[in-house]
Design a protein around this motif. Structure first.
Motif, mmCIF file in Angstrom:
data_model
loop_
_atom_site.group_PDB
_atom_site.id
_atom_site.type_symbol
_atom_site.label_atom_id
_atom_site.label_comp_id
_atom_site.label_asym_id
_atom_site.label_seq_id
_atom_site.Cartn_x
_atom_site.Cartn_y
_atom_site.Cartn_z
ATOM 1 N N UNK A 71 -6.970 -36.925 20.387
ATOM 2 C CA UNK A 71 -6.971 -36.884 18.935
ATOM 3 C C UNK A 71 -7.243 -38.272 18.359
ATOM 4 N N UNK A 72 -6.743 -39.317 19.005
ATOM 5 C CA UNK A 72 -6.998 -40.683 18.532
ATOM 6 C C UNK A 72 -8.499 -40.977 18.534
ATOM 7 N N UNK A 73 -9.166 -40.583 19.599
ATOM 8 C CA UNK A 73 -10.600 -40.797 19.709
ATOM 9 C C UNK A 73 -11.349 -40.003 18.646
ATOM 10 N N UNK A 74 -10.926 -38.776 18.433
ATOM 11 C CA UNK A 74 -11.584 -37.940 17.423
ATOM 12 C C UNK A 74 -11.360 -38.509 16.029
ATOM 13 N N UNK A 75 -10.189 -39.060 15.780
ATOM 14 C CA UNK A 75 -9.902 -39.656 14.478
ATOM 15 C C UNK A 75 -10.858 -40.822 14.197
ATOM 16 N N UNK A 76 -11.001 -41.710 15.174
ATOM 17 C CA UNK A 76 -11.900 -42.850 14.985
ATOM 18 C C UNK A 76 -13.337 -42.383 14.742
#
Length: 340
Positions: free
Chosen positions: A201-206
């Motif tokens: 999710x962190x990667x998708x957020x960025x």
């Protein structure tokens, strides 16, 4: 365009060279955005098979790399794709066929979100991608799509040969540029592009913050297309599909404030507020998920939704303070599996 894609670039080039298309009519060009991990050396091993490498001496971002590409391109149709995706064998032929219609300036591929079964990828992303492809099918039927898939789209060479500001998005801008020159853009159902889901999710957020910031900047760069008196139905579609969607985070934020006030008096508002809190809790758990096991679906979908809303507000704030994102850190996704 590539930046430090040594882990996947060889597989990608093999897949491109295996496409169902005459080799004599295919030019493959890789623009390295000053890669430092051996990507360039890997690409150079394909030189005997017709793959060309152009290296940027300074890292300037994806759009700058795409701007540099057109000086080297010979074809009538320019296809742009990403290093981390895989094209279905007939995808190129399907895209090129769309240009038999002289009114078509841009043809977009059809994204299919995939992951390995053991991956922790977010299934909420798959639902979102499927919904987006459905909308593009409807837009094609009534005239023109208003945005192309960055991982796979094609455009007429005369439309591609223009320099776009480096902080903007060329795949979105390609459709808007085509409309300004009297062309429409379509979604090709048979041009399949398999896109690995984000690994976290962190990667998708960025990724969302970056793409929405660039998308908003591109929309305002071509802001005249929002004039309904000049561009009619396309203007309405652009405003409803893009601008209205990007305004949803602020509408959601305002709605939560109203619900919080009403919760003091109304049971239904308290239930709605509890749902909001549950969604935020799901997002927090997903954000800190460290297990190798996939994120449970009951958490994945609300977490993905909350992540998208917060990323949207973040993108608007970056736009307001003029914090552009010309240099991109490619989304490091899991290698492709076979499970849709």
């Amino acid at each position: 365009p590539v930046y430090n894609e040594a882990a996947v670039v060889a597989e990608t080039l093999e897949a491109i060279l295996a496409l169902d298309y005459p080799a004599s009519q295919l030019q493959v060009l890789v623009i390295s955005d000053a890669s430092t991990d051996g990507t360039d050396a890997i690409v150079e091993t394909f030189a005997s098979r017709g793959v060309q490498l152009v290296r940027q001496d300074e890292r300037r971002g994806k759009t700058a790399a795409e701007n540099a590409a057109w000086h080297y391109l010979d074809g009538e149709i320019i296809l742009c794709t990403d290093a981390s995706v895989r094209l279905e064998k007939g995808a190129l032929r399907a895209l090129v066929a769309e240009f038999e219609d002289p009114t078509v300036g841009v043809a977009s591929g059809r994204d299919v979100s995939v992951s390995r079964m053991e991956s922790g990828a977010n299934p909420g992303e798959s639902a979102y991608v499927g919904y987006e492809m459905w909308i593009r099918d409807r837009e094609t039927l009534v005239g023109s799509i208003v945005g192309a898939s960055g991982c796979l789209y094609a455009t007429r060479a005369e439309l591609h040969r223009h320099v776009l500001p480096e902080e903007l998005s060329r795949d979105f801008g390609a459709v808007l540029h085509a409309r300004m020159h009297g062309y429409r853009s379509v979604s090709s159902r048979n041009a399949i592009c398999f896109v690995p889901r984000s690994a976290s999710l962190r990667q998708e957020y960025r990724r969302k913050v970056r793409t929405m910031t660039r998308g908003l900047g591109t929309l305002f760069h071509y802001g005249r297309l929002l004039d309904p008196f000049r561009y009619g139905r396309f203007s309405w579609m652009l405003a409803s599909h893009k601008l209205a969607r990007w305004l949803v985070p602020w509408a959601a934020f305002a709605s939560v404030l109203v619900i919080a006030v009403l919760a003091r008096e109304y049971t239904i508002a308290r239930v709605a507020l509890a749902a909001v809190v549950a969604g935020c809790a799901a997002a927090l758990i997903a954000w800190n998920w460290r297990s190798s096991r996939p994120l449970p679906k009951a958490l994945a979908t609300p977490a993905f939704a909350v992540c998208g809303l917060i990323a949207g507000m973040h993108a608007w704030l970056r736009l307001f303070i003029r914090q552009s994102a010309p240099v991109w850190e490619p989304t490091r996704r899991d290698r492709l599996g076979t499970a849709p």
